[in-house]
Design a protein around this motif. Structure first.
Motif, PDB file in Angstrom:
ATOM      1  N   ARG A 149       7.244 -11.888   9.136  1.00 27.99           N
ATOM      2  CA  ARG A 149       6.134 -11.192   9.240  1.00 27.99           C
ATOM      3  C   ARG A 149       6.591  -9.653   9.487  1.00 27.99           C
ATOM      4  N   LYS A 150       6.111  -8.809   8.523  1.00 29.30           N
ATOM      5  CA  LYS A 150       6.173  -7.634   8.337  1.00 29.30           C
ATOM      6  C   LYS A 150       5.066  -6.877   8.906  1.00 29.30           C
ATOM      7  N   SER A 151       5.120  -6.253  10.007  1.00 29.88           N
ATOM      8  CA  SER A 151       4.223  -5.424  10.683  1.00 29.88           C
ATOM      9  C   SER A 151       4.320  -4.002  11.090  1.00 29.88           C
ATOM     10  N   ARG A 152       2.962  -3.289  11.292  1.00 32.65           N
ATOM     11  CA  ARG A 152       3.078  -2.198  11.761  1.00 32.65           C
ATOM     12  C   ARG A 152       1.697  -1.857  12.455  1.00 32.65           C
ATOM     13  N   ALA A 153       1.630  -1.315  13.782  1.00 33.78           N
ATOM     14  CA  ALA A 153       0.393  -1.100  14.430  1.00 33.78           C
ATOM     15  C   ALA A 153      -0.257   0.062  13.572  1.00 33.78           C
ATOM     16  N   PHE A 154      -1.580  -0.106  13.554  1.00 34.10           N
ATOM     17  CA  PHE A 154      -2.321   1.210  12.959  1.00 34.10           C
ATOM     18  C   PHE A 154      -1.996   1.625  11.566  1.00 34.10           C
ATOM     19  N   PHE A 163      -3.085  -0.742   3.340  1.00 32.39           N
ATOM     20  CA  PHE A 163      -1.607  -0.817   3.202  1.00 32.39           C
ATOM     21  C   PHE A 163      -0.889  -2.388   2.793  1.00 32.39           C
ATOM     22  N   PHE A 164      -1.031  -3.328   3.630  1.00 32.56           N
ATOM     23  CA  PHE A 164      -0.499  -4.558   3.675  1.00 32.56           C
ATOM     24  C   PHE A 164      -1.140  -5.255   2.568  1.00 32.56           C
ATOM     25  N   GLU A 165      -2.299  -5.088   2.239  1.00 32.17           N
ATOM     26  CA  GLU A 165      -3.111  -5.914   1.045  1.00 32.17           C
ATOM     27  C   GLU A 165      -2.501  -5.447  -0.082  1.00 32.17           C
ATOM     28  N   CYS A 166      -2.244  -3.998  -0.340  1.00 31.13           N
ATOM     29  CA  CYS A 166      -1.567  -3.330  -1.736  1.00 31.13           C
ATOM     30  C   CYS A 166      -0.488  -3.939  -1.772  1.00 31.13           C
ATOM     31  N   GLU A 167       0.666  -3.999  -0.590  1.00 30.19           N
ATOM     32  CA  GLU A 167       2.019  -4.708  -0.818  1.00 30.19           C
ATOM     33  C   GLU A 167       1.691  -6.090  -1.190  1.00 30.19           C
ATOM     34  N   GLY A 168       0.935  -6.911  -0.587  1.00 31.12           N
ATOM     35  CA  GLY A 168       0.690  -8.307  -0.744  1.00 31.12           C
ATOM     36  C   GLY A 168       0.356  -8.624  -2.454  1.00 31.12           C
ATOM     37  N   LYS A 169      -0.717  -7.791  -2.765  1.00 29.86           N
ATOM     38  CA  LYS A 169      -0.931  -7.753  -4.117  1.00 29.86           C
ATOM     39  C   LYS A 169      -0.220  -7.494  -5.136  1.00 29.86           C
ATOM     40  N   GLY A 170       0.733  -6.317  -4.664  1.00 30.06           N
ATOM     41  CA  GLY A 170       1.691  -5.821  -5.635  1.00 30.06           C
ATOM     42  C   GLY A 170       2.878  -6.765  -5.904  1.00 30.06           C
ATOM     43  N   LEU A 171       3.272  -7.439  -4.559  1.00 33.24           N
ATOM     44  CA  LEU A 171       4.270  -8.655  -4.854  1.00 33.24           C
ATOM     45  C   LEU A 171       3.695  -9.559  -5.797  1.00 33.24           C
ATOM     46  N   LYS A 172       2.493  -9.999  -5.680  1.00 32.13           N
ATOM     47  CA  LYS A 172       1.931 -11.138  -6.589  1.00 32.13           C
ATOM     48  C   LYS A 172       2.049 -10.755  -7.969  1.00 32.13           C
ATOM     49  N   TRP A 173       1.665  -9.539  -8.081  1.00 30.04           N
ATOM     50  CA  TRP A 173       1.389  -8.911  -9.527  1.00 30.04           C
ATOM     51  C   TRP A 173       2.990  -8.937 -10.234  1.00 30.04           C
ATOM     52  N   LEU A 174       3.640  -8.620  -9.447  1.00 21.61           N
ATOM     53  CA  LEU A 174       5.122  -8.474 -10.064  1.00 21.61           C
ATOM     54  C   LEU A 174       5.668  -9.857 -10.395  1.00 21.61           C
ATOM     55  N   GLY A 175       5.294 -10.961  -9.402  1.00 17.27           N
ATOM     56  CA  GLY A 175       5.645 -12.142  -9.365  1.00 17.27           C
ATOM     57  C   GLY A 175       5.129 -12.945 -10.628  1.00 17.27           C
ATOM     58  N   TYR A 219       2.316 -15.037   1.802  1.00 25.75           N
ATOM     59  CA  TYR A 219       1.534 -16.152   2.167  1.00 25.75           C
ATOM     60  C   TYR A 219       0.234 -15.546   2.519  1.00 25.75           C
ATOM     61  N   ASP A 220       0.168 -14.496   3.457  1.00 23.25           N
ATOM     62  CA  ASP A 220      -0.990 -13.800   3.739  1.00 23.25           C
ATOM     63  C   ASP A 220      -0.887 -12.436   4.366  1.00 23.25           C
ATOM     64  N   TRP A 221      -2.023 -12.004   4.655  1.00 26.62           N
ATOM     65  CA  TRP A 221      -1.617 -10.351   5.094  1.00 26.62           C
ATOM     66  C   TRP A 221      -3.085  -9.999   5.879  1.00 26.62           C
ATOM     67  N   GLY A 222      -3.023  -9.222   6.685  1.00 29.47           N
ATOM     68  CA  GLY A 222      -3.905  -8.645   7.620  1.00 29.47           C
ATOM     69  C   GLY A 222      -3.937  -7.332   7.693  1.00 29.47           C
ATOM     70  N   GLU A 223      -4.777  -6.515   8.483  1.00 33.88           N
ATOM     71  CA  GLU A 223      -4.901  -5.233   8.648  1.00 33.88           C
ATOM     72  C   GLU A 223      -3.639  -4.401   9.224  1.00 33.88           C
ATOM     73  N   ASP A 224      -2.546  -5.190   9.900  1.00 33.42           N
ATOM     74  CA  ASP A 224      -1.248  -4.537  10.303  1.00 33.42           C
ATOM     75  C   ASP A 224      -0.383  -5.368  10.176  1.00 33.42           C
ATOM     76  N   TRP A 225      -0.422  -6.445   9.136  1.00 32.63           N
ATOM     77  CA  TRP A 225       0.762  -7.267   8.967  1.00 32.63           C
ATOM     78  C   TRP A 225       0.948  -8.064   7.446  1.00 32.63           C
ATOM     79  N   LEU A 226       1.992  -8.520   6.961  1.00 29.23           N
ATOM     80  CA  LEU A 226       2.065  -9.189   6.021  1.00 29.23           C
ATOM     81  C   LEU A 226       3.228 -10.272   6.115  1.00 29.23           C
ATOM     82  N   ASP A 227       2.522 -11.512   5.807  1.00 29.65           N
ATOM     83  CA  ASP A 227       3.448 -12.673   5.994  1.00 29.65           C
ATOM     84  C   ASP A 227       4.048 -13.138   4.770  1.00 29.65           C
ATOM     85  N   ILE A 228       5.481 -12.997   4.476  1.00 25.73           N
ATOM     86  CA  ILE A 228       6.244 -13.070   3.436  1.00 25.73           C
ATOM     87  C   ILE A 228       7.440 -14.392   3.440  1.00 25.73           C
TER      88      ILE A 228
END
Length: 263
Positions: free
Chosen positions: A5-10, A15-27, A41-50
């Motif tokens: 889990r990659k995370s950052r408060a606030f 931010f994490f949606e963009c990164e998640g969709k970017g990884l999927k797009w490259l993949g 795997y999934d993402w939320g407002e302040d986290w990304l599960d990879i």
């Protein structure tokens, strides 16, 4: 597969949606020989599960194979220079987790306008706003932009590529998870860009077996003549970004790079 889990408060919005969709797009490019990209795997407002990846040391063969795979990922293309990852229509970002800044998206049809309007001018203006750069830096940047048709030469004819966008050595992990050493891409600022962007980023802060990576790349997609002479052009944006994020010696480095291009 274990999760990380990659995370950052606030975190900034999207931010994490963009990164998640970017990884999927490259993949998506893995189907045509592109490099391995961490599973999302999934993402939320302040986290990304990879996918959790366990690192090892690179080898010359793995580097050569990665270079060829990177060329295939770039060949997957994008609709425009400045395109956001497929399925994402929010703000894109560039920079470290603790201080990412907006990265312009758009529908530029050539790399000259894209690099000038979409990358260099916005980042330098942000540097001025933060007090790290000044109006003289903006003027010199505009001189470089005016010179881009000559500086880019034949590379100005390239089509938009599907690029990682922040491909310094720290965002290329090496792993033996599958039994054989291979590269895995993480932490992108994915967008439609120029294929030489990613290669210039690999060169920027040092990369093991860079010659083997370039050889592998050219075995799959030969680069336009003069590629090595254009490296500094594509390093201007990330170094301008480092002026924004960190100031200090990056400011003098950015100025020296501009002067070298204008010499």
């Amino acid at each position: 597969m274990a999760k990380y889990r990659k995370s950052r408060a606030f975190a900034p919005k999207g931010f994490f949606e963009c990164e998640g969709k970017g990884l999927k797009w490259l993949g998506e490019a893995q189907a045509q020989g592109g490099p391995r990209v961490v599973d999302v795997y999934d993402w939320g407002e302040d986290w990304l599960d990879i996918e959790q990846v366990y690192s090892c040391s690179p080898t010359p063969k793995a580097a050569h194979d990665f270079g060829a795979a990177l060329a295939h990922m770039h060949d997957a293309e994008a609709d425009y220079f400045g395109s956001a990852p497929a399925g994402y229509d929010g703000v894109c970002y560039f920079g470290p987790l603790q201080d990412p800044v907006p990265m312009d998206t758009g529908e530029w049809t050539n790399p000259i306008d894209y690099l000038g309007e979409g990358r260099l001018l916005p980042m330098v203006r942000l540097g001025i706003k933060r007090g790290e750069l000044d109006d003289k830096d903006l003027a010199m940047t505009k001189e470089v932009i005016d010179a881009l048709p000559d500086l880019l030469g034949p590379a100005a004819q390239d089509k938009p590529a599907r690029v990682h966008g922040d491909l310094w050595s720290g965002n290329v992990m090496w792993t033996k998870d599958s039994g054989e050493t291979e590269a895995v891409l993480i932490d992108p600022a994915a967008h439609g860009g120029h294929r030489e962007e990613d290669l210039a980023m690999l060169n920027l802060f040092g990369m093991p077996y860079l010659d083997e990576i370039i050889d592998g790349y050219e075995s799959a997609h030969p680069l336009k003549k003069g590629f090595a002479d254009r490296t500094t052009i594509w390093q201007l944006y990330p170094i301008a970004g480092h002026c924004v994020f960190f100031g200090g010696g990056y400011v003098s480095e950015y100025r020296a790079m501009c002067r070298s291009l204008l010499a």
